[in-house]
Scaffold this active site. Structure first.
Site, mmCIF file in Angstrom:
data_model
loop_
_atom_site.group_PDB
_atom_site.id
_atom_site.type_symbol
_atom_site.label_atom_id
_atom_site.label_comp_id
_atom_site.label_asym_id
_atom_site.label_seq_id
_atom_site.Cartn_x
_atom_site.Cartn_y
_atom_site.Cartn_z
ATOM 1 N N ALA A 43 0.869 -1.175 0.000
ATOM 2 C CA ALA A 43 0.000 0.000 0.000
ATOM 3 C C ALA A 43 0.905 1.223 0.000
ATOM 4 C CB ALA A 43 -0.880 -0.026 1.237
ATOM 5 N N GLY A 47 0.786 -5.011 0.932
ATOM 6 C CA GLY A 47 -0.424 -5.076 0.106
ATOM 7 C C GLY A 47 -0.184 -5.756 -1.233
ATOM 8 N N GLU A 70 -0.444 -9.371 -0.497
ATOM 9 C CA GLU A 70 -1.868 -9.643 -0.261
ATOM 10 C C GLU A 70 -2.649 -9.672 -1.582
ATOM 11 O OE1 GLU A 70 -1.653 -6.415 2.624
ATOM 12 O OE2 GLU A 70 -2.735 -7.717 4.013
ATOM 13 N N GLU A 114 4.894 -5.202 7.082
ATOM 14 C CA GLU A 114 4.123 -4.169 7.791
ATOM 15 C C GLU A 114 4.629 -3.899 9.203
ATOM 16 O OE1 GLU A 114 2.811 -6.489 5.816
ATOM 17 O OE2 GLU A 114 1.030 -5.747 4.798
#
Ligand code: CO8
Length: 261
Positions: free
Chosen positions: A67, A112, A115, A135
């Site tokens: 992200a 992300g 993911e 993260e």
């Protein structure tokens, strides 16, 4: 919607290629990119002629480096929740897309990005691919489904190790862990992805969709209920012209001509 952060192409009939295209930020996912991603998935889902979706990232360095950290830095709890929910909607939509989705992981798939790859049905990795959930280095846990899809893919203990140490794994280890299905030279990633997509596109389209649906929906049910679901979907296939064609073609010793009906 005009896409600025992604590219949606159809390199061959029935085969879609979605490329995350923010090379200056290593294809990281900001809010606008997630909106475009969602719109692209709606477009693919609405196309009855769609057979497969390939997902990749622009350039030779990153699939998706997570992200967008610059967008998250000053987020409030409400904004964080909203951003996570938006990402989750995209990941769910990918998983629920009626056709198979293959991640072509061409480089870093971090946070992300990992993911996103996990929300695809399976992963074809370039030899230079690197996977990880970093993260905890940023003081946050994953927020786009990594704590749920990673353990389901590679097992709880292995996932917890990667989630809590932020250790990154290269392509070969990813394959050993069952995170990636196959590894190939980076220069062959696109052609191998297309090759795989062509094989899928040559099969009975309704049968492929039903098989994906059975696996995705059945995975959340107990075995008895999941097998009942399989029976139902199997029976549904008997309403299609394609299953008559597939069986007739076999018995008549000729290749089938599937219509998707
Ligand atoms: N977000 C924003 N910008 C990024 C990101 C990112 N995730 N990753 C790289 N960039 C930018 C860099 O800031 C840099 O920009 P600039 O050129 O303007 O300085 C450019 O991309 C190139 O990156 P680097 O110079 O760092 O390239 P390197 O080759 O040195 O390193 C790495 C490559 C190892 C991939 C490195 O960029 C890196 O570690 N990136 C961050 C990886 C990361 O931590 N990802 C996880 C992010 S958090 C997340 O994904 C949570 C998801 C759920 C969110 C839920 C919301 C609530």
């Amino acid at each position: 919607m005009v896409f600025k952060n992604i590219l949606l192409e159809q390199p061959e009939a029935g085969i879609y290629l979605l490329t995350v295209n923010r090379p200056t930020a290593l294809n990281s996912l900001n809010s606008a990119t997630l909106d475009e991603f969602a719109a692209a998935l709606t477009r693919v889902a609405a196309d009855e002629a769609a057979r497969v979706l390939l997902v990749t990232g622009t350039g030779d360095k990153a699939f998706v480096a997570g992200a967008d950290i610059s967008e998250m830095r000053d987020a409030t709890i409400e904004q964080a929740r909203e951003f996570s929910e938006k990402g989750m909607r995209v990941m769910h939509a990918l998983e629920r897309l009626p056709v198979p989705v293959i991640a072509l992981v061409n480089g870093y798939a971090l946070g992300g990005g990992c993911e996103l790859a996990l929300a695809c049905d399976w992963i074809l990795a370039a030899d230079r691919a690197v996977f990880g959930q970093p993260e905890v280095n940023l003081g946050i846990p994953p927020g786009f489904g990594g704590t749920q899809r990673l353990p389901r893919r590679i097992g709880t203990a292995r996932a917890l190790e990667l989630l809590t140490t932020a250790r990154q794994v290269k392509a070969d280890e990813a394959a050993t862990l069952g995170l990636a299905n196959h590894v190939c030279p980076a220069s062959e990633l696109r052609s191998k992805g297309l090759e795989m997509a062509r094989v899928i596109a040559s099969k009975g389209p309704v049968a492929v969709r039903l098989a994906k649906q059975a696996v995705q929906r059945g995975g959340n049910l107990d075995l008895f209920a999941a097998c009942a679901l399989e029976t139902e979907l199997f029976a549904q296939a008997f309403t299609t012209q394609d299953r008559k064609e597939g069986m007739s073609a076999f018995l008549e010793k000729r290749p089938p001509k599937f219509s998707g009906r």
